[in-house]
Design a protein around this motif. Sequence first.
Motif, PDB file in Angstrom:
ATOM      1  N   ALA A 193      75.889 -13.133  22.624  1.00 57.76           N
ATOM      2  CA  ALA A 193      74.838 -12.318  21.994  1.00 57.76           C
ATOM      3  C   ALA A 193      74.557 -12.715  20.553  1.00 57.76           C
ATOM      4  O   ALA A 193      74.370 -11.867  19.683  1.00 57.76           O
ATOM      5  CB  ALA A 193      75.183 -10.833  22.087  1.00 57.76           C
ATOM      6  N   ALA A 194      74.530 -14.006  20.308  1.00 60.44           N
ATOM      7  CA  ALA A 194      74.093 -14.552  19.027  1.00 60.44           C
ATOM      8  C   ALA A 194      72.758 -15.267  19.264  1.00 60.44           C
ATOM      9  O   ALA A 194      72.362 -15.488  20.408  1.00 60.44           O
ATOM     10  CB  ALA A 194      75.134 -15.516  18.476  1.00 60.44           C
ATOM     11  N   PRO A 195      72.035 -15.624  18.210  1.00 60.72           N
ATOM     12  CA  PRO A 195      70.776 -16.349  18.416  1.00 60.72           C
ATOM     13  C   PRO A 195      71.009 -17.718  19.030  1.00 60.72           C
ATOM     14  O   PRO A 195      72.091 -18.290  18.921  1.00 60.72           O
ATOM     15  CB  PRO A 195      70.212 -16.474  16.987  1.00 60.72           C
ATOM     16  CG  PRO A 195      70.881 -15.402  16.209  1.00 60.72           C
ATOM     17  CD  PRO A 195      72.258 -15.285  16.798  1.00 60.72           C
ATOM     18  N   PRO A 196      69.988 -18.289  19.664  1.00 64.48           N
ATOM     19  CA  PRO A 196      70.103 -19.650  20.195  1.00 64.48           C
ATOM     20  C   PRO A 196      70.314 -20.659  19.076  1.00 64.48           C
ATOM     21  O   PRO A 196      69.928 -20.425  17.934  1.00 64.48           O
ATOM     22  CB  PRO A 196      68.745 -19.872  20.880  1.00 64.48           C
ATOM     23  CG  PRO A 196      68.158 -18.519  21.066  1.00 64.48           C
ATOM     24  CD  PRO A 196      68.678 -17.678  19.952  1.00 64.48           C
ATOM     25  N   GLY A 197      70.925 -21.781  19.419  1.00 64.91           N
ATOM     26  CA  GLY A 197      71.024 -22.868  18.457  1.00 64.91           C
ATOM     27  C   GLY A 197      72.422 -23.324  18.120  1.00 64.91           C
ATOM     28  O   GLY A 197      72.587 -24.300  17.383  1.00 64.91           O
ATOM     29  N   MET A 198      73.452 -22.653  18.664  1.00 61.47           N
ATOM     30  CA  MET A 198      74.828 -23.079  18.423  1.00 61.47           C
ATOM     31  C   MET A 198      75.540 -23.285  19.751  1.00 61.47           C
ATOM     32  O   MET A 198      75.292 -22.577  20.728  1.00 61.47           O
ATOM     33  CB  MET A 198      75.588 -22.041  17.601  1.00 61.47           C
ATOM     34  CG  MET A 198      75.144 -21.902  16.158  1.00 61.47           C
ATOM     35  SD  MET A 198      75.313 -23.424  15.191  1.00 61.47           S
ATOM     36  CE  MET A 198      77.083 -23.741  15.350  1.00 61.47           C
ATOM     37  N   ALA A 199      76.436 -24.250  19.764  1.00 64.38           N
ATOM     38  CA  ALA A 199      77.303 -24.488  20.916  1.00 64.38           C
ATOM     39  C   ALA A 199      78.725 -24.613  20.413  1.00 64.38           C
ATOM     40  O   ALA A 199      78.966 -24.819  19.217  1.00 64.38           O
ATOM     41  CB  ALA A 199      76.887 -25.754  21.652  1.00 64.38           C
ATOM     42  N   ALA A 200      79.671 -24.450  21.322  1.00 66.23           N
ATOM     43  CA  ALA A 200      81.088 -24.578  20.952  1.00 66.23           C
ATOM     44  C   ALA A 200      81.829 -25.226  22.099  1.00 66.23           C
ATOM     45  O   ALA A 200      81.423 -25.129  23.263  1.00 66.23           O
ATOM     46  CB  ALA A 200      81.687 -23.217  20.616  1.00 66.23           C
ATOM     47  N   MET A 201      82.932 -25.884  21.754  1.00 63.24           N
ATOM     48  CA  MET A 201      83.760 -26.483  22.792  1.00 63.24           C
ATOM     49  C   MET A 201      85.204 -26.544  22.323  1.00 63.24           C
ATOM     50  O   MET A 201      85.490 -26.497  21.121  1.00 63.24           O
ATOM     51  CB  MET A 201      83.263 -27.866  23.173  1.00 63.24           C
ATOM     52  CG  MET A 201      83.281 -28.888  22.061  1.00 63.24           C
ATOM     53  SD  MET A 201      82.375 -30.409  22.478  1.00 63.24           S
ATOM     54  CE  MET A 201      83.200 -30.973  23.959  1.00 63.24           C
ATOM     55  N   THR A 202      86.086 -26.614  23.283  1.00 60.96           N
ATOM     56  CA  THR A 202      87.512 -26.740  22.989  1.00 60.96           C
ATOM     57  C   THR A 202      88.088 -27.806  23.911  1.00 60.96           C
ATOM     58  O   THR A 202      87.621 -27.984  25.042  1.00 60.96           O
ATOM     59  CB  THR A 202      88.229 -25.391  23.151  1.00 60.96           C
ATOM     60  OG1 THR A 202      89.607 -25.523  22.770  1.00 60.96           O
ATOM     61  CG2 THR A 202      88.154 -24.858  24.563  1.00 60.96           C
ATOM     62  N   LEU A 203      89.087 -28.520  23.414  1.00 59.40           N
ATOM     63  CA  LEU A 203      89.612 -29.687  24.132  1.00 59.40           C
ATOM     64  C   LEU A 203      91.138 -29.702  24.091  1.00 59.40           C
ATOM     65  O   LEU A 203      91.741 -29.400  23.062  1.00 59.40           O
ATOM     66  CB  LEU A 203      89.085 -30.988  23.512  1.00 59.40           C
ATOM     67  CG  LEU A 203      87.581 -31.101  23.287  1.00 59.40           C
ATOM     68  CD1 LEU A 203      87.219 -30.675  21.867  1.00 59.40           C
ATOM     69  CD2 LEU A 203      87.092 -32.520  23.540  1.00 59.40           C
ATOM     70  N   THR A 204      91.747 -30.095  25.199  1.00 69.32           N
ATOM     71  CA  THR A 204      93.199 -30.205  25.276  1.00 69.32           C
ATOM     72  C   THR A 204      93.669 -31.553  24.733  1.00 69.32           C
ATOM     73  O   THR A 204      92.878 -32.468  24.503  1.00 69.32           O
ATOM     74  CB  THR A 204      93.684 -30.085  26.729  1.00 69.32           C
ATOM     75  OG1 THR A 204      93.118 -31.182  27.482  1.00 69.32           O
ATOM     76  CG2 THR A 204      93.283 -28.760  27.354  1.00 69.32           C
ATOM     77  N   ASP A 205      94.983 -31.670  24.581  1.00 63.76           N
ATOM     78  CA  ASP A 205      95.564 -32.958  24.161  1.00 63.76           C
ATOM     79  C   ASP A 205      95.251 -34.044  25.182  1.00 63.76           C
ATOM     80  O   ASP A 205      95.009 -35.204  24.813  1.00 63.76           O
ATOM     81  CB  ASP A 205      97.080 -32.825  23.995  1.00 63.76           C
ATOM     82  CG  ASP A 205      97.464 -31.989  22.776  1.00 63.76           C
ATOM     83  OD1 ASP A 205      96.613 -31.796  21.889  1.00 63.76           O
ATOM     84  OD2 ASP A 205      98.626 -31.520  22.724  1.00 63.76           O
ATOM     85  N   ASP A 206      95.257 -33.689  26.468  1.00 65.21           N
ATOM     86  CA  ASP A 206      94.936 -34.678  27.500  1.00 65.21           C
ATOM     87  C   ASP A 206      93.506 -35.184  27.346  1.00 65.21           C
ATOM     88  O   ASP A 206      93.237 -36.378  27.545  1.00 65.21           O
ATOM     89  CB  ASP A 206      95.114 -34.069  28.894  1.00 65.21           C
ATOM     90  CG  ASP A 206      96.574 -33.931  29.293  1.00 65.21           C
ATOM     91  OD1 ASP A 206      97.428 -34.581  28.654  1.00 65.21           O
ATOM     92  OD2 ASP A 206      96.862 -33.177  30.239  1.00 65.21           O
TER      93      ASP A 206
END
Length: 380
Positions: A193-206
């Motif tokens: 529920a924030a405005p459009p225009g941002m993305a996020a991601m998370t990554l493992t050590d693998d």
Amino acid sequence: MDDILLMLPGPTSVAPRVLKAISDNIVNHRSAIFGEIFTETTELMSEIFKTNNQSYLLTGSGTSAMEAAIANTLNQKDKILNIVGGKFGQRFMHIAKAMGGNPQELAIEWGDAVTPEQVKEALDKDEDIKAVTIVHNETSTGVAAPIEEIGKVVKNYDALYIVDTVSSLGGDRVDVDKFGIDICVTGSQKCLAAPPGMAAMTLTDDAWKVIDNVDSKTYYLDMKKYRKAGSGTPPETPYTPSVSMIYGLAESLKIIKEEGLENRVARHEQAAEATRNAVKALNLELFPREEVSSTTVTAVKMPKGITDSDFRGTMRNKYKVELAGGQDHLKGNIFRIGHMGNITYKQLAITFSAMEMTLKGLGLDIEMGASLAAVNQAYL
């Protein structure tokens, strides 16, 4: 515009305090002040992802994170298993092809969900598959995939597990660490529920081990650059971020934390139950099988004899409620009700009141009040 009720699978309505946060003065994106805001936002993001991994913010829509996930993990001609049961699973496959990968499509009928057994069978057939992509919540069809169960399958193979939670994170059950997700991506304008225009991601050590041995095919979305910039003092992004949108995203994540993630998911589940029951009370037909139906968007078959323009046009122009239509071959055949983000009983009551009047006005023989009674029952 202010009087239009958005009942879409994104973008969703935004809380006043989020809008207020966006209006704050711009600060230097290379300053210690912004570094504090940036750190707080990424830490909140990891809490919502339910991971101990670092989260990264991208200035772009959820598709930018999808592209980053592929561009940073595939070398030319690497095989990737793309599970395709809708528009956004298809998008993952198109990105893989554009990045020079070798997509292997696991086609699922639109309106159905992939099974762990199907994924296992595909991986058993080809030991060269380097990654598996899946969309948790396919908004084009209103289907939710069993990402936890599929994660248990993928962990037994030498392949990364890449999951799109753009329209589910913050509204459905996502647990990156528990589900064994190597790369998880999301967007700002859906359940968060924030405005459009941002993305996020998370990554493992693998995932990072793979990335460190791949010649990235992207400049702006090179995650090695994001890791380096994010580990600096102060932490920052490699290129100019959308400072104002990060203000808004941070505030929306604080709202989620105040509500409690479990409470928020339960609220979405209640809204989904109310919506499906209301649809059935009007003798309308759900598009997907109910047992695989989404928690954040409901897809409904268009009533016979009613056109999309008449139905959604009346809802929007006369009653000021905006619904989504179908995509690709489903255009004109289904409509979609988004119940994600800040949606409560109030918005559903308005939506189904307008829907009853619309359908009645278009000549359908419906029982006025039936859908509202179903919504009420779900909230008793």
